[in-house]
Design a protein around this motif. Structure first.
Motif, PDB file in Angstrom:
ATOM      1  N   CYS A  62      58.591  33.503  54.387  1.00 58.53           N
ATOM      2  CA  CYS A  62      57.204  33.292  53.982  1.00 58.53           C
ATOM      3  C   CYS A  62      56.896  33.979  52.641  1.00 58.53           C
ATOM      4  N   LYS A  63      56.442  33.164  51.686  1.00 56.64           N
ATOM      5  CA  LYS A  63      56.152  33.694  50.355  1.00 56.64           C
ATOM      6  C   LYS A  63      54.649  33.867  50.141  1.00 56.64           C
ATOM      7  N   LYS A  64      53.910  32.968  50.736  1.00 57.67           N
ATOM      8  CA  LYS A  64      52.460  33.006  50.539  1.00 57.67           C
ATOM      9  C   LYS A  64      51.781  32.456  51.786  1.00 57.67           C
ATOM     10  N   LYS A  65      50.729  33.171  52.213  1.00 55.99           N
ATOM     11  CA  LYS A  65      50.020  32.690  53.411  1.00 55.99           C
ATOM     12  C   LYS A  65      48.550  32.557  53.080  1.00 55.99           C
ATOM     13  N   GLU A  66      48.033  31.365  53.355  1.00 59.68           N
ATOM     14  CA  GLU A  66      46.583  31.202  53.258  1.00 59.68           C
ATOM     15  C   GLU A  66      46.083  30.829  54.636  1.00 59.68           C
ATOM     16  N   LYS A  67      44.777  30.614  54.723  1.00 54.85           N
ATOM     17  CA  LYS A  67      44.209  30.333  56.048  1.00 54.85           C
ATOM     18  C   LYS A  67      44.935  29.215  56.774  1.00 54.85           C
ATOM     19  N   LYS A  68      45.093  28.087  56.031  1.00 48.33           N
ATOM     20  CA  LYS A  68      45.667  26.905  56.682  1.00 48.33           C
ATOM     21  C   LYS A  68      46.945  26.424  55.998  1.00 48.33           C
ATOM     22  N   SER A  69      47.520  27.259  55.179  1.00 45.85           N
ATOM     23  CA  SER A  69      48.768  26.797  54.552  1.00 45.85           C
ATOM     24  C   SER A  69      49.770  27.928  54.369  1.00 45.85           C
ATOM     25  N   LEU A  70      51.011  27.519  54.356  1.00 48.59           N
ATOM     26  CA  LEU A  70      52.114  28.479  54.190  1.00 48.59           C
ATOM     27  C   LEU A  70      53.051  27.981  53.105  1.00 48.59           C
ATOM     28  N   THR A  71      53.488  28.890  52.234  1.00 46.27           N
ATOM     29  CA  THR A  71      54.543  28.542  51.287  1.00 46.27           C
ATOM     30  C   THR A  71      55.796  29.306  51.686  1.00 46.27           C
ATOM     31  N   LEU A  72      56.845  28.553  51.943  1.00 45.34           N
ATOM     32  CA  LEU A  72      58.097  29.177  52.384  1.00 45.34           C
ATOM     33  C   LEU A  72      59.174  28.964  51.325  1.00 45.34           C
ATOM     34  N   LYS A  73      60.017  29.944  51.150  1.00 42.75           N
ATOM     35  CA  LYS A  73      61.140  29.819  50.222  1.00 42.75           C
ATOM     36  C   LYS A  73      62.413  30.157  50.993  1.00 42.75           C
ATOM     37  N   PHE A  74      63.398  29.267  50.910  1.00 37.79           N
ATOM     38  CA  PHE A  74      64.622  29.508  51.680  1.00 37.79           C
ATOM     39  C   PHE A  74      65.827  28.885  50.992  1.00 37.79           C
ATOM     40  N   LYS A  75      67.010  29.291  51.418  1.00 45.40           N
ATOM     41  CA  LYS A  75      68.229  28.703  50.872  1.00 45.40           C
ATOM     42  C   LYS A  75      68.623  27.530  51.755  1.00 45.40           C
ATOM     43  N   LYS A  76      68.837  26.376  51.098  1.00 42.39           N
ATOM     44  CA  LYS A  76      69.168  25.171  51.859  1.00 42.39           C
ATOM     45  C   LYS A  76      70.450  25.352  52.659  1.00 42.39           C
ATOM     46  N   SER A  77      71.321  26.217  52.149  1.00 45.13           N
ATOM     47  CA  SER A  77      72.590  26.435  52.853  1.00 45.13           C
ATOM     48  C   SER A  77      72.385  27.263  54.127  1.00 45.13           C
ATOM     49  N   LYS A  78      71.235  27.928  54.245  1.00 43.90           N
ATOM     50  CA  LYS A  78      70.980  28.787  55.420  1.00 43.90           C
ATOM     51  C   LYS A  78      70.156  28.064  56.488  1.00 43.90           C
ATOM     52  N   ILE A  79      69.146  27.331  56.043  1.00 39.80           N
ATOM     53  CA  ILE A  79      68.276  26.645  57.009  1.00 39.80           C
ATOM     54  C   ILE A  79      67.727  25.363  56.364  1.00 39.80           C
ATOM     55  N   SER A  80      67.509  24.355  57.188  1.00 43.17           N
ATOM     56  CA  SER A  80      67.009  23.099  56.606  1.00 43.17           C
ATOM     57  C   SER A  80      65.506  22.955  56.836  1.00 43.17           C
ATOM     58  N   THR A  81      64.892  22.063  56.060  1.00 45.44           N
ATOM     59  CA  THR A  81      63.455  21.791  56.240  1.00 45.44           C
ATOM     60  C   THR A  81      63.216  21.315  57.669  1.00 45.44           C
ATOM     61  N   ALA A  82      64.125  20.448  58.168  1.00 43.44           N
ATOM     62  CA  ALA A  82      63.969  19.904  59.521  1.00 43.44           C
ATOM     63  C   ALA A  82      63.948  21.031  60.559  1.00 43.44           C
ATOM     64  N   ASP A  83      64.842  22.027  60.378  1.00 44.60           N
ATOM     65  CA  ASP A  83      64.884  23.162  61.335  1.00 44.60           C
ATOM     66  C   ASP A  83      63.555  23.907  61.331  1.00 44.60           C
ATOM     67  N   ILE A  84      63.007  24.105  60.135  1.00 48.40           N
ATOM     68  CA  ILE A  84      61.751  24.855  60.016  1.00 48.40           C
ATOM     69  C   ILE A  84      60.608  24.083  60.691  1.00 48.40           C
ATOM     70  N   ILE A  85      60.556  22.792  60.399  1.00 43.13           N
ATOM     71  CA  ILE A  85      59.493  21.959  60.979  1.00 43.13           C
ATOM     72  C   ILE A  85      59.592  21.975  62.512  1.00 43.13           C
ATOM     73  N   LYS A  86      60.845  21.882  62.981  1.00 42.17           N
ATOM     74  CA  LYS A  86      61.068  21.856  64.429  1.00 42.17           C
ATOM     75  C   LYS A  86      60.482  23.109  65.092  1.00 42.17           C
ATOM     76  N   ILE A  87      60.690  24.251  64.446  1.00 41.85           N
ATOM     77  CA  ILE A  87      60.175  25.521  65.001  1.00 41.85           C
ATOM     78  C   ILE A  87      58.642  25.441  65.129  1.00 41.85           C
ATOM     79  N   PHE A  88      57.996  24.948  64.070  1.00 40.71           N
ATOM     80  CA  PHE A  88      56.527  24.853  64.104  1.00 40.71           C
ATOM     81  C   PHE A  88      56.056  23.884  65.192  1.00 40.71           C
TER      82      PHE A  88
END
Ligand code: ADP
Length: 304
Positions: free
Chosen positions: A251-277
């Motif tokens: 997590c790089k930035k958190k607002e009331k209704k939004s999150l900005t995440l920064k990650f290495k594609k080799s470590k985790i995928s967008t799909a994995d992150i979405i799945k968690i949510f």
């Protein structure tokens, strides 16, 4: 083993009036058939490098070979193997493209039977304008004519200095196509550019020069992998209460209704992150992503 069209070792240049080296012991090889990008900020040494190759500037030391021929031993043959497209357009407006090409061919001593000027104009989409006044050519056509001029002696290596500086988007992509067509016909291309997207789109290998030194030289693909960082912005329909623990570190930035995440594609995928949510019953509204581009890599390299 791949054929090397350029082999440069220990190449240095110190202008008499300068305190520091414009080129500082550069080692560089360029494969035949490549579209090679030379990147670097102003004053990095790109023009000096190109001018040494094309015989406009003398080097201070080092070895330069073009098509296996040593520049010191046979400068004329080396020059004959290179076509240079300078940044500025210098075309006599009162001559037609074919006249300009024929004059250039004369300067290079191209024999009549080897004159392929009409074919070159055709390849650069200028055949129909071959006999028109050059002043009637559009900006893009004039630039293509500059490329045609550089090709009159059929050199295996074409050097373009900032080919699309000040060129609009449409002309730019036309020029890129012309460069690609020449490359497909077997011409090796070296281009300098400030415009990083150009290198990203056109080049297969890239060298970054800074303060007279090569600070990175690799395949474009590898450059792009240098930063496998991705940014993901997620907007939610509801206020975020608690960020899932496995996500927190990204997590790089958190607002009331939004999150900005920064990650290495080799470590985790967008799909994995979405799945968690989704599993944690978050209500997702919008998702957008941003991949690192050459610009980020360039800035990172220069900082280092
Ligand atoms: P780039 O093309 O990457 O902008 P240049 O090769 O033009 O860089 O310049 C490299 C360095 O050499 C700079 O510090 C520049 O000021 C210096 N330089 C370039 N040409 C000359 C010259 N003719 N005389 C003295 N210094 C020069």
């Amino acid at each position: 083993m791949e054929n090397k069209i350029i082999e440069v070792s220990g190449l240095s240049k110190k202008y008499t009036s300068a305190k520091s080296f414009a080129l500082d012991h550069i080692d560089l090889t360029i494969n035949s058939g490549s579209i090679f990008g030379l990147l670097g900020p102003n004053g990095a040494g790109k023009s000096t490098f190109i001018n040494i190759l094309s015989g406009l500037t003398n080097k201070s030391s080092g070895v330069v070979k073009v098509c296996g021929i040593d520049l010191d031993e046979n400068p004329k043959t080396v020059r004959g193997n290179i076509g240079v497209v300078p940044q500025e357009i210098n075309i006599d407006p009162f001559f037609s493209p074919i006249q300009i090409m024929d004059i250039q061919a004369g300067l290079y001593g191209v024999k009549k039977e080897n004159n392929k000027n009409l074919e070159i104009l055709k390849n650069l989409d200028l055949f129909e304008k071959a006999k028109a006044y050059s002043r009637s050519l559009s900006g893009g056509m004039k630039r293509r004519l500059m490329v045609a001029k550089a090709m009159v002696h059929n050199p295996p290596l074409l050097i373009l200095d900032e080919p699309t500086a000040g060129v609009d988007v449409e002309l730019r992509s036309k020029l890129w196509n012309s460069i690609r067509t020449l490359n497909k016909k077997g011409v090796t291309i070296i281009l300098t550019t400030h415009y990083l997207k150009e290198a990203e789109i056109l080049c297969d290998r890239i060298a970054v020069i800074n303060k007279g030194k090569v600070i990175a030289c690799d395949e474009k693909k590898k450059f792009m992998q240098l930063l496998d960082e991705k940014e993901l912005i997620i907007e939610f329909s509801e206020q975020i209460k608690k960020i899932p623990s496995e996500i927190k570190k990204y997590c790089k930035k958190k607002e009331k209704k939004s999150l900005t995440l920064k990650f290495k594609k080799s470590k985790i995928s967008t799909a994995d992150i979405i799945k968690i949510f989704v599993e944690k019953k978050f209500k997702l509204k919008e998702i957008s992503t941003k991949e690192s581009d050459l610009e980020d890599i360039f800035i990172k390299l220069l900082k280092e």
